[in-house]
Scaffold this motif. Structure first.
Motif, short mmCIF file in Angstrom:
data_model
loop_
_atom_site.label_atom_id
_atom_site.label_comp_id
_atom_site.label_asym_id
_atom_site.label_seq_id
_atom_site.Cartn_x
_atom_site.Cartn_y
_atom_site.Cartn_z
N ARG A 1 -10.39 15.53 35.30
CA ARG A 1 -10.90 15.76 36.65
C ARG A 1 -12.41 15.54 36.66
O ARG A 1 -13.15 16.18 35.91
N THR B 1 -0.49 16.59 40.37
CA THR B 1 -1.09 16.39 39.05
C THR B 1 -0.19 15.56 38.13
O THR B 1 0.93 15.97 37.79
N ASN C 1 -5.07 14.38 31.64
CA ASN C 1 -5.40 14.34 33.06
C ASN C 1 -6.82 14.87 33.19
O ASN C 1 -7.07 16.06 32.96
N GLU D 1 -6.11 13.71 43.19
CA GLU D 1 -5.15 14.71 42.72
C GLU D 1 -5.15 15.95 43.60
O GLU D 1 -6.20 16.41 44.06
N ASP E 1 -3.59 19.81 42.89
CA ASP E 1 -2.91 20.66 41.92
C ASP E 1 -1.87 21.50 42.66
O ASP E 1 -2.22 22.33 43.50
#
Length: 295
Positions: free
Chosen positions: A118, A66, A116, A92, A94
């Protein structure tokens, strides 16, 4: 404010080659003096890794932690050097949950991570490896850019292509609770045209795709409210048998009308730079969206 979209043809799994191409296009624009005093540079969805991975096994070596992987490092370096905000798409993972997302990261001119995001609505290709972003679509302040709404490609479509067409999930998100003045999408949007047709007219925009994008923003057009700048940063080229639409553009929706500041062709690999203080180049006629059956 000056906004730029870097439209190019990245290839699946060729991170070094994609970085080299992006750097070359930025260098060429610098030499021509086009990206001085830039406020925001946007790149396509999964810009440096390529997009059309066949599944989880193929994309796993390219997953990035991330906001701290090689795509973010590249974005930081470019943002600091050009003294601009940079938003780039990347795959990405996590580290805390091992969940995977199709994401964008936005960094400031100081190299600080501001957001960031998603991807909330997944396309079929995403569903082979990624989870839906649980936070919903993005809205928030991005440093000197001010209040921004952001999405990624499929986000403007009906959820899974089964939600009602007139739900306009992303467009209504941009309107509530108050209209967002700046809206941006990082994209890997396909075209229905064959590769040879696109190659024969590389500087021609995909008018069908542009019309579709405008349909998906119909609630903003109908709202007839404060102006909204809409940035569509798409990729071009071919990848694994699919063809992308290019047609990156910066638009202004205001008082029920849509005007185009500038637009790239289907296969152009270059940086589109728009100064929002300049008048738009042309207007687009828009009307009520056509009926879409059960959608």
């Amino acid at each position: 404010m000056r906004i730029a979209c870097l439209q190019f043809n990245p290839q699946v799994g060729d991170f070094r080659g994609n970085v080299a191409k992006a750097n070359a296009l930025i260098h060429d624009a610098e030499v021509r003096g086009e990206i001085r005093s830039l406020s925001w540079l946007l790149l396509p969805e999964m810009a440096l890794t390529g997009y059309n991975f066949p599944g989880l096994a193929a994309i796993t070596p390219f997953l990035e932690p991330t906001a701290s992987g090689p795509s973010t490092t590249w974005a930081r370096e470019v943002a600091v050097r050009l003294q601009t905000h940079v938003t780039i798409g990347y795959p990405e993972i996590d580290p805390a949950t091992s969940r995977r997302y199709n994401s964008t990261v936005t960094v400031s001119p100081k190299g600080e991570v501001l957001a960031n995001y998603r991807k909330h609505f997944l396309y079929y290709t995403d569903e082979t490896w990624a989870a839906e972003g649980p936070e919903g679509f993005f809205r928030g302040n991005l440093g000197d850019l001010g209040h921004v709404a952001m999405g990624i490609c499929m986000d403007i479509n009906p959820h899974r292509f089964v939600a009602p067409w007139k739900a306009y999930e992303f467009a209504n998100h941009c309107l509530q609770p108050t209209p967002a003045p700046l809206i941006a999408l990082n994209m890997a949007w396909l075209t229905r045209f064959a590769a040879e047709d696109v190659a024969a007219n590389p500087k021609r925009e995909d008018a069908e795709t542009l019309a579709y994008w405008l349909e998906r923003f119909y609630p903003l057009i109908e709202a007839n409210g404060a102006p909204a700048i809409v940035v569509m940063a798409n990729r071009c080229g071919t990848e694994g048998g699919v063809v992308y639409a290019g047609t990156s553009t910066v638009m202004k929706i205001e008082k029920g009308s849509t005007k185009i500041f500038d637009i790239l062709g289907q296969a152009e690999e270059r940086i589109l730079v728009v100064d929002l203080n300049d008048p738009p180049k042309f207007a687009v006629t828009t009307g009520p969206p056509p009926a879409r059956g059960s959608q």
